[in-house]
Write a protein that holds these residues in place. Structure first.
Motif, short mmCIF file in Angstrom:
data_model
loop_
_atom_site.label_atom_id
_atom_site.label_comp_id
_atom_site.label_asym_id
_atom_site.label_seq_id
_atom_site.Cartn_x
_atom_site.Cartn_y
_atom_site.Cartn_z
N GLU A 1 0.82 -1.21 0.00
CA GLU A 1 0.00 0.00 0.00
C GLU A 1 0.86 1.26 0.00
OE1 GLU A 1 -3.42 0.29 2.50
OE2 GLU A 1 -3.93 -1.81 2.15
N ASP A 2 1.98 1.24 0.70
CA ASP A 2 2.90 2.39 0.67
C ASP A 2 3.42 2.62 -0.75
OD1 ASP A 2 2.60 2.80 3.40
OD2 ASP A 2 4.50 1.81 3.92
N ILE A 3 3.80 1.55 -1.41
CA ILE A 3 4.29 1.66 -2.79
C ILE A 3 3.17 2.13 -3.71
CG2 ILE A 3 5.15 0.33 -4.77
CD1 ILE A 3 6.66 -1.40 -2.63
N ALA A 4 1.97 1.57 -3.54
CA ALA A 4 0.83 1.96 -4.37
C ALA A 4 0.51 3.44 -4.18
CB ALA A 4 -0.38 1.10 -4.05
N ARG A 5 0.60 3.93 -2.96
CA ARG A 5 0.32 5.35 -2.70
C ARG A 5 1.40 6.24 -3.33
NH1 ARG A 5 -4.14 5.71 -0.03
NH2 ARG A 5 -4.79 4.02 1.34
N TRP A 6 2.63 5.79 -3.32
CA TRP A 6 3.70 6.54 -4.00
C TRP A 6 3.42 6.59 -5.50
CZ3 TRP A 6 7.40 4.94 -7.58
CH2 TRP A 6 8.41 5.88 -7.84
N ARG A 7 2.99 5.47 -6.06
CA ARG A 7 2.67 5.43 -7.49
C ARG A 7 1.44 6.28 -7.80
NH1 ARG A 7 4.09 -0.94 -8.35
NH2 ARG A 7 6.28 -0.59 -8.81
N MET A 8 0.50 6.31 -6.87
CA MET A 8 -0.69 7.15 -7.02
C MET A 8 -0.27 8.62 -7.11
SD MET A 8 -4.08 6.89 -4.62
CE MET A 8 -3.51 5.33 -3.98
N ASP A 9 0.65 9.01 -6.24
CA ASP A 9 1.17 10.39 -6.27
C ASP A 9 1.83 10.69 -7.61
OD1 ASP A 9 0.27 10.80 -3.68
OD2 ASP A 9 2.26 10.49 -2.76
N PHE A 10 2.60 9.74 -8.12
CA PHE A 10 3.24 9.92 -9.42
C PHE A 10 2.21 10.11 -10.52
CE2 PHE A 10 4.78 8.14 -13.42
CZ PHE A 10 5.88 8.97 -13.64
N CYS A 11 1.15 9.29 -10.50
CA CYS A 11 0.09 9.43 -11.51
C CYS A 11 -0.56 10.81 -11.42
CB CYS A 11 -0.98 8.35 -11.32
SG CYS A 11 -0.48 6.72 -11.88
N ARG A 12 -0.84 11.23 -10.22
CA ARG A 12 -1.47 12.54 -10.03
C ARG A 12 -0.56 13.66 -10.51
NH1 ARG A 12 -4.20 10.76 -4.39
NH2 ARG A 12 -6.26 10.30 -5.24
N GLU A 13 0.73 13.55 -10.23
CA GLU A 13 1.68 14.56 -10.71
C GLU A 13 1.74 14.58 -12.23
OE1 GLU A 13 5.43 13.83 -8.81
OE2 GLU A 13 4.61 14.24 -6.81
N SER A 14 1.47 13.45 -12.85
CA SER A 14 1.46 13.36 -14.32
C SER A 14 0.16 13.89 -14.91
CB SER A 14 1.65 11.91 -14.76
OG SER A 14 2.88 11.42 -14.32
N GLY A 15 -0.83 14.17 -14.04
CA GLY A 15 -2.09 14.71 -14.52
C GLY A 15 -3.25 13.74 -14.51
N VAL A 16 -3.02 12.52 -14.03
CA VAL A 16 -4.08 11.52 -13.97
C VAL A 16 -4.92 11.75 -12.73
CG1 VAL A 16 -4.61 9.06 -13.81
CG2 VAL A 16 -2.68 9.83 -15.21
N THR A 17 -6.24 11.77 -12.89
CA THR A 17 -7.16 11.89 -11.76
C THR A 17 -7.47 10.50 -11.23
OG1 THR A 17 -8.15 13.88 -12.69
CG2 THR A 17 -9.45 12.68 -11.07
N ILE A 18 -7.40 10.34 -9.93
CA ILE A 18 -7.74 9.06 -9.30
C ILE A 18 -8.94 9.34 -8.40
CG2 ILE A 18 -6.97 7.22 -7.76
CD1 ILE A 18 -4.10 7.88 -8.82
N ASN A 19 -10.10 8.84 -8.83
CA ASN A 19 -11.33 9.10 -8.10
C ASN A 19 -11.50 8.21 -6.87
OD1 ASN A 19 -12.31 11.12 -9.89
ND2 ASN A 19 -12.82 9.51 -11.34
N ASP A 20 -10.98 7.01 -6.93
CA ASP A 20 -11.17 6.04 -5.84
C ASP A 20 -9.82 5.39 -5.54
OD1 ASP A 20 -11.78 3.83 -4.24
OD2 ASP A 20 -13.63 3.38 -5.32
#
Length: 78
Positions: free
Chosen positions: A9-28
């Protein structure tokens, strides 16, 4: 040594941050974690994100969501 769910989950949250920084919206966030854990981040993001990049740039098209990228991945898997 095996990774615990907390490590993942820590790794997934880091990857989530990367996606968001790239402009991807994560709704859930839980949906993101589940799909990345089940199918793999690289399988979904690295193979399909380029279909959502604006022409001649490295930016993701506005309002692109992880759910759209994952739906494209699912379509391709069928």
């Amino acid at each position: 040594m095996t990774k615990s769910n907390n490590d993942f989950e820590d790794i997934a949250r880091w990857r989530m941050d990367f996606c968001r920084e790239s402009g991807v919206t994560i709704n859930d966030e839980e949906y993101f974690i589940d799909k990345v854990q089940t199918y793999g981040y690289r399988e979904i993001i690295y193979q399909y994100l380029d279909h959502f990049i604006e022409n001649d740039s490295e930016k993701v098209r506005p309002n692109t969501t992880f759910e759209e990228i994952y739906a494209f991945y699912q379509l391709d898997q069928r």
